[in-house]
Design an enzyme around this catalytic site. Structure first.
Site, PDB file in Angstrom:
ATOM      1  N   LYS A  38       0.840  -1.210   0.000  1.00 34.90           N
ATOM      2  CA  LYS A  38       0.000   0.000   0.000  1.00 34.90           C
ATOM      3  C   LYS A  38       0.871   1.254   0.000  1.00 34.90           C
ATOM      4  O   LYS A  38       2.076   1.161   0.240  1.00 34.90           O
ATOM      5  CB  LYS A  38      -0.911  -0.015   1.233  1.00 34.90           C
ATOM      6  CG  LYS A  38      -0.183   0.028   2.576  1.00 34.90           C
ATOM      7  CD  LYS A  38      -1.129  -0.276   3.730  1.00 34.90           C
ATOM      8  CE  LYS A  38      -0.374  -0.257   5.059  1.00 34.90           C
ATOM      9  NZ  LYS A  38      -1.200  -0.763   6.180  1.00 34.90           N
ATOM     10  N   ARG A 136     -10.538  -0.340  14.953  1.00 35.78           N
ATOM     11  CA  ARG A 136     -10.386   0.519  13.786  1.00 35.78           C
ATOM     12  C   ARG A 136     -11.413   0.072  12.752  1.00 35.78           C
ATOM     13  O   ARG A 136     -12.419   0.748  12.556  1.00 35.78           O
ATOM     14  CB  ARG A 136      -8.942   0.382  13.271  1.00 35.78           C
ATOM     15  CG  ARG A 136      -8.489   1.473  12.370  1.00 35.78           C
ATOM     16  CD  ARG A 136      -7.007   1.416  12.113  1.00 35.78           C
ATOM     17  NE  ARG A 136      -6.584   0.237  11.338  1.00 35.78           N
ATOM     18  CZ  ARG A 136      -5.359   0.074  10.857  1.00 35.78           C
ATOM     19  NH1 ARG A 136      -4.427   0.997  11.058  1.00 35.78           N
ATOM     20  NH2 ARG A 136      -5.042  -1.009  10.155  1.00 35.78           N
ATOM     21  N   TYR A 264      12.899  31.802   4.540  1.00 35.04           N
ATOM     22  CA  TYR A 264      11.604  32.448   4.787  1.00 35.04           C
ATOM     23  C   TYR A 264      11.432  32.840   6.253  1.00 35.04           C
ATOM     24  O   TYR A 264      11.831  32.115   7.150  1.00 35.04           O
ATOM     25  CB  TYR A 264      10.468  31.490   4.415  1.00 35.04           C
ATOM     26  CG  TYR A 264      10.258  31.359   2.914  1.00 35.04           C
ATOM     27  CD1 TYR A 264      10.242  32.476   2.080  1.00 35.04           C
ATOM     28  CD2 TYR A 264      10.063  30.107   2.345  1.00 35.04           C
ATOM     29  CE1 TYR A 264      10.033  32.345   0.720  1.00 35.04           C
ATOM     30  CE2 TYR A 264       9.849  29.961   0.981  1.00 35.04           C
ATOM     31  CZ  TYR A 264       9.839  31.091   0.169  1.00 35.04           C
ATOM     32  OH  TYR A 264       9.642  30.968  -1.174  1.00 35.04           O
ATOM     33  N   MET A 313       9.174  24.946   0.169  1.00 32.28           N
ATOM     34  CA  MET A 313       8.435  23.965  -0.627  1.00 32.28           C
ATOM     35  C   MET A 313       9.400  23.057  -1.415  1.00 32.28           C
ATOM     36  O   MET A 313       9.203  21.843  -1.475  1.00 32.28           O
ATOM     37  CB  MET A 313       7.480  24.670  -1.596  1.00 32.28           C
ATOM     38  CG  MET A 313       6.546  23.692  -2.285  1.00 32.28           C
ATOM     39  SD  MET A 313       5.451  24.497  -3.457  1.00 32.28           S
ATOM     40  CE  MET A 313       4.362  25.401  -2.374  1.00 32.28           C
TER      41      MET A 313
HETATM   42  C1  LIG Z   1      -0.384  -1.687   6.920  1.00 35.29           C
HETATM   43  C2  LIG Z   1      -0.883  -2.978   7.424  1.00 35.29           C
HETATM   44  C3  LIG Z   1      -0.011  -4.077   7.615  1.00 35.29           C
HETATM   45  C4  LIG Z   1       1.501  -3.961   7.507  1.00 35.29           C
HETATM   46  O1  LIG Z   1       2.055  -3.589   8.757  1.00 35.29           O
HETATM   47  P1  LIG Z   1       3.624  -3.468   8.969  1.00 35.29           P
HETATM   48  O2  LIG Z   1       3.780  -3.016  10.386  1.00 35.29           O
HETATM   49  O3  LIG Z   1       4.103  -2.441   8.007  1.00 35.29           O
HETATM   50  O4  LIG Z   1       4.221  -4.798   8.706  1.00 35.29           O
HETATM   51  C5  LIG Z   1      -0.564  -5.294   7.943  1.00 35.29           C
HETATM   52  N1  LIG Z   1      -1.911  -5.430   8.099  1.00 35.29           N
HETATM   53  C6  LIG Z   1      -2.760  -4.396   7.967  1.00 35.29           C
HETATM   54  C7  LIG Z   1      -4.208  -4.603   8.192  1.00 35.29           C
HETATM   55  C8  LIG Z   1      -2.274  -3.133   7.649  1.00 35.29           C
HETATM   56  O5  LIG Z   1      -3.129  -2.095   7.536  1.00 35.29           O
END
Ligand SMILES: *Cc1c(COP(=O)(O)O)cnc(C)c1O
Length: 370
Positions: A38, A136, A264, A313
């Site tokens: 991701k 979550r 800045y 930036m």
């Molecule tokens: C991002 C994520 C992971 C990966 O976690 P790491 O700590 O980067 O290994 C695994 N499971 C879920 C549900 C996640 O959102």
């Protein structure tokens, strides 16, 4: 090694292989490896990372959003892709691209069955997310049974896996809480498997779960940060190799006299003769303003060069008064020696945030010595 001529993020595939093999050695041979790619492969390049991992034997991929899965399919990835946090608005696209949703509540389950039915799907692979304490996303222990009943009523979908996520697997002080999450997942999955009449793939561990909780490996583990070379713990970091190195170049050098201001808002005023280097990387590239005013540093000639004044930036200015360097020299924002974890720690954040912030305008360069 040749030095860089502009700001680049180097992606080292030999390091990725090393990390994959190391994490794989930590689980039993029958445990599948799901690679989390991701957020552009934790800020690198999801397609490059996934193609390489597909070649060296990753069993599954995961992304957060449907659009991220589409990118992987368009890059030619054939391995199953789990979408961890999809929304119903994207379900028909998700099916078009043969992505597999994590269904986490009654809303997403109902909507997915509806979309899959309208597209004449049979036994479409889905994953059911169980909330074991992170609070979550995920079905709770009180509504997961109801969800399973709905699944049994339809042959539109088939539960290919049951998953949950650990809240504090990297924190040894939270061991008791984590063990409770593991036993809550075990209990829930036992009852779900009973109702379903078949056993889906079970998975609960992220990288720190792999390293710290062998009892939570189940049938598959999900690793993100570990693949990219970070483990949240020094003793494992020594075995892993950061995949991404962020490098840049000194554009210009200035000598400030006492009283001269820099950048800045004149946020830095020299109190003595100060030599500064201007570097073409700024908050639009992912180096946030938190790093300014001597909170953050880069590395030049193996020495730390602190950021003076505000992060702009497209630029930062760093203190090179005590560093031997010249215009055109290479500088390191983070690499294997000065890790993203260390750099991030200086401003109170974590490797994950610094890595995933590197914006698309930074050129990616793949280093493949395999
Ligand atoms: C991002 C994520 C992971 C990966 O976690 P790491 O700590 O980067 O290994 C695994 N499971 C879920 C549900 C996640 O959102």
């Amino acid at each position: 090694m040749s030095s860089v001529k502009e700001t680049v993020l180097e992606i080292n595939l030999a390091h990725l292989t090393n990390n994959f093999k190391y994490l794989k050695s930590k689980v039993a041979p029958n445990v599948k490896i799901l690679a989390v790619v991701k957020a552009s492969g934790y800020g690198s390049d999801a397609s490059v990372i996934a193609k390489h991992l597909e070649k060296i034997g990753a069993d599954y991929f995961a992304v957060a959003y449907t659009s991220e899965g589409v990118i992987l399919r368009e890059a030619g990835i054939k391995t199953p892709i789990l979408v961890l946090h999809p929304q119903p608005v994207n379900f028909s696209k998700l099916i078009t691209y043969q992505l597999e949703p994590s269904l986490y509540n009654a809303r997403t389950l109902k909507e997915f069955v509806k979309t899959a039915t309208s597209l004449n799907q049979k036994e479409y692979p889905v994953h059911i997310k169980f909330n074991s304490g992170l609070n979550r996303i995920g079905f709770g222990e009180h509504n997961v049974d109801h969800a399973i009943k709905q699944v049994q009523h339809t042959n539109t979908i088939k539960v290919i896996s049951l998953l949950s996520h650990l809240a504090a697997s990297e924190d040894h002080e939270e061991r008791e809480f984590t063990l409770e999450q593991i036993s809550s997942f075990k209990k829930a999955t036992k009852s779900i498997i009973n109702s379903l009449g078949y056993a889906p793939i079970l998975h609960q561990s992220n990288t720190s779960g792999i390293l710290n909780y062998p009892e939570a490996h189940f049938d598959m583990v999900r690793t993100g940060i570990g693949l990219y070379g970070y483990s949240n713990e020094a003793k494992y970091d020594r075995k892993l190799k950061p995949v991404a190195s962020l490098k840049s170049i000194i554009s210009q050098i200035h000598i400030l006299k006492p009283g001269d201001s820099l950048g800045y808002n004149r946020a830095f005023i020299a109190s003595e003769i100060t030599k500064t280097a201007t570097i073409p990387i700024g908050h639009a590239d992912g180096i946030s303003r938190q790093y300014g005013n001597k909170n953050g540093f880069i590395t030049i000639n193996s020495k730390p060069a602190y950021i003076l004044g505000n992060v702009c930036m497209d630029m930062i200015m760093v203190d090179i008064t005590a560093i031997n360097c010249k215009e055109g020299d290479e500088v390191i924002i983070f690499d294997q020696t000065s890790s993203a974890a260390t750099v991030a720690e200086h401003v109170g954040t974590i490797s994950y945030e610094l890595l995933t912030a590197i914006s698309p305008r930074v050129k990616r360069v793949v280093i493949d010595d395999n």
